[in-house]
Design a protein around this motif. Structure first.
Motif, short mmCIF file in Angstrom:
data_model
loop_
_atom_site.label_atom_id
_atom_site.label_comp_id
_atom_site.label_asym_id
_atom_site.label_seq_id
_atom_site.Cartn_x
_atom_site.Cartn_y
_atom_site.Cartn_z
N SER A 90 0.81 -1.10 0.01
CA SER A 90 0.08 -0.01 0.04
C SER A 90 0.74 1.22 0.02
CB SER A 90 -0.90 0.00 1.29
OG SER A 90 -1.88 -1.07 1.07
N SER A 91 2.01 1.22 -0.72
CA SER A 91 2.86 2.67 -1.08
C SER A 91 3.13 3.02 0.48
CB SER A 91 1.99 3.45 -1.87
OG SER A 91 2.85 4.27 -2.29
N SER A 92 3.30 4.58 0.32
CA SER A 92 3.53 5.24 1.54
C SER A 92 2.79 5.16 2.64
CB SER A 92 3.93 6.79 1.26
OG SER A 92 2.81 7.26 0.47
N ALA A 93 1.55 5.06 2.65
CA ALA A 93 0.61 5.03 3.57
C ALA A 93 0.63 3.61 4.28
CB ALA A 93 -1.02 5.09 3.03
N GLY A 94 0.64 2.55 3.75
CA GLY A 94 0.90 1.20 4.11
C GLY A 94 2.34 1.11 4.80
N GLU A 95 3.42 1.51 4.40
CA GLU A 95 4.53 1.63 5.16
C GLU A 95 4.63 2.32 6.31
OE1 GLU A 95 8.26 4.18 3.87
OE2 GLU A 95 8.77 2.42 2.89
N LEU A 96 3.74 3.43 6.55
CA LEU A 96 3.74 4.30 7.61
C LEU A 96 2.84 3.38 8.71
CD1 LEU A 96 3.99 6.86 9.47
CD2 LEU A 96 2.09 7.88 8.03
N ILE A 97 1.80 2.87 8.21
CA ILE A 97 1.15 2.00 9.09
C ILE A 97 1.85 0.86 9.73
CG2 ILE A 97 -0.75 0.27 9.12
CD1 ILE A 97 -2.39 2.29 7.09
N LEU A 98 2.63 0.17 9.02
CA LEU A 98 3.60 -0.79 9.40
C LEU A 98 4.69 -0.17 10.38
CD1 LEU A 98 4.39 -3.26 6.27
CD2 LEU A 98 3.38 -3.87 8.49
N LYS A 99 5.15 0.85 10.11
CA LYS A 99 6.14 1.59 11.15
C LYS A 99 5.39 1.99 12.34
CE LYS A 99 9.03 5.61 11.21
NZ LYS A 99 9.46 6.90 10.57
N ASN A 100 4.18 2.50 12.23
CA ASN A 100 3.40 2.91 13.59
C ASN A 100 3.03 1.62 14.39
OD1 ASN A 100 3.37 5.52 12.99
ND2 ASN A 100 1.05 5.31 11.95
N PHE A 101 2.99 0.49 13.72
CA PHE A 101 2.65 -0.84 14.46
C PHE A 101 4.11 -1.26 15.22
CE2 PHE A 101 2.85 -5.52 14.74
CZ PHE A 101 2.24 -5.68 15.64
N LEU A 102 4.99 -1.10 14.40
CA LEU A 102 6.31 -1.54 15.22
C LEU A 102 6.63 -0.64 16.31
CD1 LEU A 102 8.46 -2.38 11.91
CD2 LEU A 102 7.24 -3.97 13.51
N ASN A 103 6.09 0.75 16.32
CA ASN A 103 6.20 1.68 17.26
C ASN A 103 5.37 1.90 18.16
OD1 ASN A 103 9.24 2.63 16.71
ND2 ASN A 103 8.22 2.91 14.77
N ILE A 104 4.20 1.03 18.34
CA ILE A 104 3.08 1.26 18.78
C ILE A 104 2.85 1.85 20.35
CG2 ILE A 104 2.12 -1.13 19.30
CD1 ILE A 104 -0.08 1.57 17.52
N GLU A 105 3.93 1.17 20.91
CA GLU A 105 3.88 1.37 22.43
C GLU A 105 4.27 2.61 22.65
OE1 GLU A 105 5.24 -3.06 22.52
OE2 GLU A 105 5.48 -1.51 21.17
N SER A 106 5.06 3.18 22.13
CA SER A 106 5.67 4.64 22.26
C SER A 106 4.57 5.84 21.75
CB SER A 106 6.97 4.88 21.45
OG SER A 106 6.87 4.77 20.31
N LEU A 107 3.98 5.29 20.75
CA LEU A 107 2.96 6.09 20.15
C LEU A 107 1.63 6.26 21.04
CD1 LEU A 107 3.07 5.08 16.38
CD2 LEU A 107 3.85 7.09 17.27
#
Length: 212
Positions: free
Chosen positions: A179-196
């Motif tokens: 899913s291009s840049s949106a999908g990449e950002l969602i995956l990145k957010n998941f990997l950093n979900i606790e800090s977010l």
């Protein structure tokens, strides 16, 4: 960070692994209970037919493992659907993490839905930085109706759940790895979900203090 992608014979696991590598992380492909439990993040992919996928999960015992995981877990496409109570596809009993039921799109409409579509009504830090009506890539004939645990929606004939959340479990109907840049950002957010989540809690507290 230890990232495990559950390997049970029903997932597009290599494309997910490559997407994680593009974010600067490495992931292991695993069906080993100890290795999965030891991971900081777990991704539960899925491509194919629900009843066959559940048979593969049961044959490995992973159907008992996944619902008891305590770290953040992300189900993708069929993986998200298998986290529900039941799917009309093959009259399949799922993992029961989400109390939702998976239904088939009306056969009078074009099924499956294939291609790019919008996500909207975005909730939770999983979508930090993602814009309302950003496009993601979907391929599916079955969907989860909107429910209390819906954190993003998509419209294809009906409005349905394109992302869902409960406790440490997240699910997305779309393929973030495609899913291009949106999908990449969602995956990145998941990997950093606790800090977010922690940052969001601090911001809420500050807003409440200002109101007082």
């Amino acid at each position: 960070m230890k990232i495990a992608i559950i390997n049970y014979g029903a997932g597009n696991i290599q494309s997910i692994k490559f997407a994680i590598q593009r974010l600067g992380f490495e992931a292991v492909l695993s069906s080993d209970e100890a290795e999965i439990r030891a991971a900081d993040k777990v991704i539960f992919p899925g491509v194919g037919e629900a009843s066959s996928a559940m048979k593969m999960l049961r044959s490995t015992g992973l159907d008992k493992v996944i619902p008891t995981l305590k770290q953040p877990v992300l189900g993708i496409c069929l993986g998200m659907q298998l986290m529900c109570e039941h799917s009309e596809e093959g009259d399949t009993r799922g993992l029961g993490i989400f109390k939702a039921k998976v239904e088939r799109f009306d056969s009078s409409n074009k099924v499956p839905q294939i291609g790019w579509n919008k996500i909207f009504n975005l909730k939770t830090p999983l979508f930090n930085g993602v814009k309302e009506n950003d496009y993601v890539y979907l391929v599916h004939s079955y969907y989860i109706p909107e429910c209390a645990e819906t954190i993003a929606s998509t419209e294809y004939v009906v409005e349905y759940t394109s992302a869902i959340h409960k406790d440490n479990f997240y699910g997305v109907q779309f393929h973030p790895e495609k899913s291009s840049s949106a999908g990449e950002l969602i995956l990145k957010n998941f990997l950093n979900i606790e800090s977010l989540i922690a940052t969001a809690a601090v911001n809420r507290k500050q807003e409440e203090d200002l109101i007082k």
